[in-house]
Enzyme design. Structure first.
Site, PDB file in Angstrom:
ATOM      1  N   VAL A  21       0.831  -1.207   0.000  1.00 47.49           N
ATOM      2  CA  VAL A  21       0.000   0.000   0.000  1.00 47.49           C
ATOM      3  C   VAL A  21       0.865   1.256   0.000  1.00 47.49           C
ATOM      4  O   VAL A  21       0.619   2.194  -0.768  1.00 47.49           O
ATOM      5  CB  VAL A  21      -0.947  -0.004   1.216  1.00 47.49           C
TER       6      VAL A  21
ATOM      7  N   LYS B  20      15.658  -2.703   2.079  1.00 42.91           N
ATOM      8  CA  LYS B  20      14.523  -2.473   1.181  1.00 42.91           C
ATOM      9  C   LYS B  20      14.624  -1.102   0.512  1.00 42.91           C
ATOM     10  O   LYS B  20      14.405  -0.970  -0.692  1.00 42.91           O
ATOM     11  CB  LYS B  20      13.204  -2.581   1.952  1.00 42.91           C
TER      12      LYS B  20
ATOM     13  N   THR C 203      -0.915  -4.747   9.173  1.00 44.61           N
ATOM     14  CA  THR C 203      -1.834  -5.077  10.273  1.00 44.61           C
ATOM     15  C   THR C 203      -2.216  -6.553  10.149  1.00 44.61           C
ATOM     16  O   THR C 203      -3.378  -6.878   9.880  1.00 44.61           O
ATOM     17  CB  THR C 203      -3.103  -4.195  10.249  1.00 44.61           C
TER      18      THR C 203
ATOM     19  N   GLU D 242      -7.581   2.114   1.939  1.00 47.87           N
ATOM     20  CA  GLU D 242      -7.247   1.864   0.532  1.00 47.87           C
ATOM     21  C   GLU D 242      -8.153   0.762  -0.015  1.00 47.87           C
ATOM     22  O   GLU D 242      -8.611  -0.119   0.715  1.00 47.87           O
ATOM     23  CB  GLU D 242      -5.769   1.484   0.398  1.00 47.87           C
ATOM     24  N   PHE D 243      -8.382   0.826  -1.334  1.00 47.41           N
ATOM     25  CA  PHE D 243      -9.195  -0.182  -2.020  1.00 47.41           C
ATOM     26  C   PHE D 243      -8.460  -0.649  -3.280  1.00 47.41           C
ATOM     27  O   PHE D 243      -8.996  -0.613  -4.389  1.00 47.41           O
ATOM     28  CB  PHE D 243     -10.566   0.396  -2.386  1.00 47.41           C
TER      29      PHE D 243
ATOM     30  N   LYS E 202     -14.133  -0.096   4.948  1.00 47.32           N
ATOM     31  CA  LYS E 202     -13.104  -0.965   4.369  1.00 47.32           C
ATOM     32  C   LYS E 202     -13.377  -2.429   4.677  1.00 47.32           C
ATOM     33  O   LYS E 202     -13.352  -3.294   3.791  1.00 47.32           O
ATOM     34  CB  LYS E 202     -11.729  -0.548   4.895  1.00 47.32           C
TER      35      LYS E 202
ATOM     36  N   ASN F 139     -14.617  -5.531   1.910  1.00 47.79           N
ATOM     37  CA  ASN F 139     -13.884  -6.782   1.697  1.00 47.79           C
ATOM     38  C   ASN F 139     -14.702  -7.988   2.124  1.00 47.79           C
ATOM     39  O   ASN F 139     -14.664  -9.041   1.473  1.00 47.79           O
ATOM     40  CB  ASN F 139     -12.546  -6.751   2.431  1.00 47.79           C
TER      41      ASN F 139
ATOM     42  N   CYS G 171      -5.548  -9.447   2.000  1.00 45.92           N
ATOM     43  CA  CYS G 171      -6.663  -8.677   2.555  1.00 45.92           C
ATOM     44  C   CYS G 171      -7.835  -9.534   3.033  1.00 45.92           C
ATOM     45  O   CYS G 171      -8.188  -9.500   4.213  1.00 45.92           O
ATOM     46  CB  CYS G 171      -7.164  -7.668   1.515  1.00 45.92           C
TER      47      CYS G 171
ATOM     48  N   ARG H 226       0.399 -15.058   0.275  1.00 43.98           N
ATOM     49  CA  ARG H 226      -0.284 -15.071   1.563  1.00 43.98           C
ATOM     50  C   ARG H 226      -1.660 -15.729   1.455  1.00 43.98           C
ATOM     51  O   ARG H 226      -2.508 -15.305   0.680  1.00 43.98           O
ATOM     52  CB  ARG H 226      -0.410 -13.640   2.108  1.00 43.98           C
TER      53      ARG H 226
END
Length: 439
Positions: free
Chosen positions: A11, A35, A86, A151-152, A208, A212, A264, A332
């Site tokens: 994100v 990174k 998160t 965010e989407f 959000k 989802n 997500c 994931r």
């Protein structure tokens, strides 16, 4: 405007690069020096189509910079976005907010003037209240406004989603200054007429999760319809089209398959379930979605074993696609993880190929042999399984593949290939939600 982005994960990096492309001055901050060095040298930490060029162009133009020094990064910023992870917390499934709160404390401690702190990470209801409490406690002398801006972004299409969003949701406590700052940040989207939706902060946080959870429910619903179709001799693709043409339902997320995964849906549905339980408002539908999806992934392994005649011991299975969806290297909660485990438990040997995900997948499935392409993966296999619908798997030379295989079982978990084409190549086809599933 000057924007600071805390976190250069999926994100944070996409958002920071897109904001810079709008003309804002953006600093991306990350504690991982390796990174940051990789990004500055042009090596992206994630695979996202077009991201390397977007980052490179804006870095070259001086609008996008990177640092490990948070204190320096937030100096003079109009808005500081928190875009840290998160993940689901071990033991109870709640969202782990430790990274969010740690970032908030560090940001507030480094501020040299008024600022808007924006939570971009996906967080449960009430997280913004705690961020605000931290700000008031540590710097009561400063005018710090705390905003939610979920965010989407879809992995594989994130840049387009950011620049041409269905909506931008901003949750505030009514601060005119926060509204003005966020309006200015997103002003470039006015040309695309993207709705800028201001709500209460807690409402934005819930939007959000609700979005989802609803999409995950659609996926799970059509997957259960697929099972019913197999039992009664119906075609799930026709069912999906038949209900999806209803404008009240819509056709998106109605494609039967091996279950949802990714960064997500699994963690957000679980976090929403836990939030509902904590507030004595259980969300039974989402609880069921989580359970059904978890069971479905391993069930796909059993489907493959059944296509092998009920016994996979000593047989070789070729998997095409490992990532949870195309155009990403994200493993994931990918269905392939449960499928591999189920097949290995049944005694099968597995060879796999994925265009982008093998480097990430290899440590997660050490017994799986990674092939150089789809044809090498299929060579000598007893069964070929289509797990992820990458474009390069949509027009394979099935006759060439069938000729090189020891067996003729094709298990298409994404319903890519028509029955006639598979049969013409000599395959016995197993689909998801087809009449009898096997032809």
């Amino acid at each position: 405007m000057k924007i600071t982005m805390i976190g250069t994960g999926y994100v944070g990096l996409v958002s920071g690069a897109c904001f810079a492309d709008f003309g804002h001055d953006v600093v991306c901050v990350d504690k991982d020096a390796g990174k940051i060095a990789a990004i500055e040298s042009g090596r992206m930490p994630i695979f996202e189509p077009g991201l390397d060029q977007l980052v490179g162009n804006n870095a070259a133009a001086g609008r996008l910079t990177f640092t490990t020094d948070l204190a320096a990064g937030v100096k003079g910023a109009d808005a500081i976005f928190i875009a840290v992870g998160t993940p689901s917390r071990r033991g109870d499934g709640h969202a782990d907010l430790s990274y969010v709160y740690a970032a908030a404390r560090e940001i507030v401690g480094a501020l040299d003037g008024p600022a808007v702190i924006v939570t971009k990470s996906t967080v449960p209801v009430g997280t913004g209240d705690e961020v605000e409490r931290i700000a008031r406690e540590l710097r009561p002398d400063l005018d710090i406004q705390c905003v939610s801006n979920p965010e989407f972004l879809r992995e594989g299409a994130a840049i387009g989603d950011f620049k041409r969003p269905d909506r931008v949701v901003v949750g505030t406590t009514g601060s005119e200054r926060a509204i003005a700052v966020m309006s200015q940040i997103y002003r470039p989207l006015n040309l695309n007429q993207a709705p800028l939706m201001f709500t209460g902060r807690r409402t934005a946080e819930l939007i959000k999760y609700a979005a989802n959870a609803f999409l995950a429910t659609k996926i799970t619903f059509i997957n259960e319809m697929a099972d019913l179709c197999e039992a009664v001799g119906a075609e799930v693709q026709d069912v999906s089209r038949g209900i999806g043409l209803d404008n009240r339902i819509g056709g998106k997320f109605l494609h039967a398959g091996p279950g949802y995964g990714g960064s997500c849906f699994p963690k957000d549905t679980l976090a929403l379930v836990k939030t509902g339980q904590d507030h004595d408002a259980p969300i039974r539908i989402v609880e069921t979605v989580v359970q059904v999806n978890d069971l479905r992934k391993r069930a796909m392994g059993r489907k493959i074993v059944k296509a092998l005649g009920g016994d996979a011991r000593g047989k070789t299975v070729a998997l095409l696609g490992l990532t949870f969806k195309p155009n990403t290297d994200d493993m994931r909660d990918a269905p392939s993880l449960a499928i591999v485990q189920a097949l290995e438990d049944a005694g099968a040997t597995i060879v796999a190929y994925d265009p982008e995900g093998m480097e990430v997948a290899a440590p997660m499935m050490p017994s799986v042999t990674m092939a150089s392409d789809a044809y090498e993966a299929a060579d000598g296999a007893d069964a070929l399984v289509l797990v992820t619908e990458w474009d390069i798997f949509r027009a394979l030379d099935l006759k060439r593949i069938a000729a090189s295989m020891a067996g003729k079982a094709l298990i298409d978990l994404r319903n890519i290939y028509p029955l006639a084409e598979a049969q013409d190549a000599g395959f016995t086809l197993t689909r998801v939600g087809g009449s009898g599933a096997t032809a």
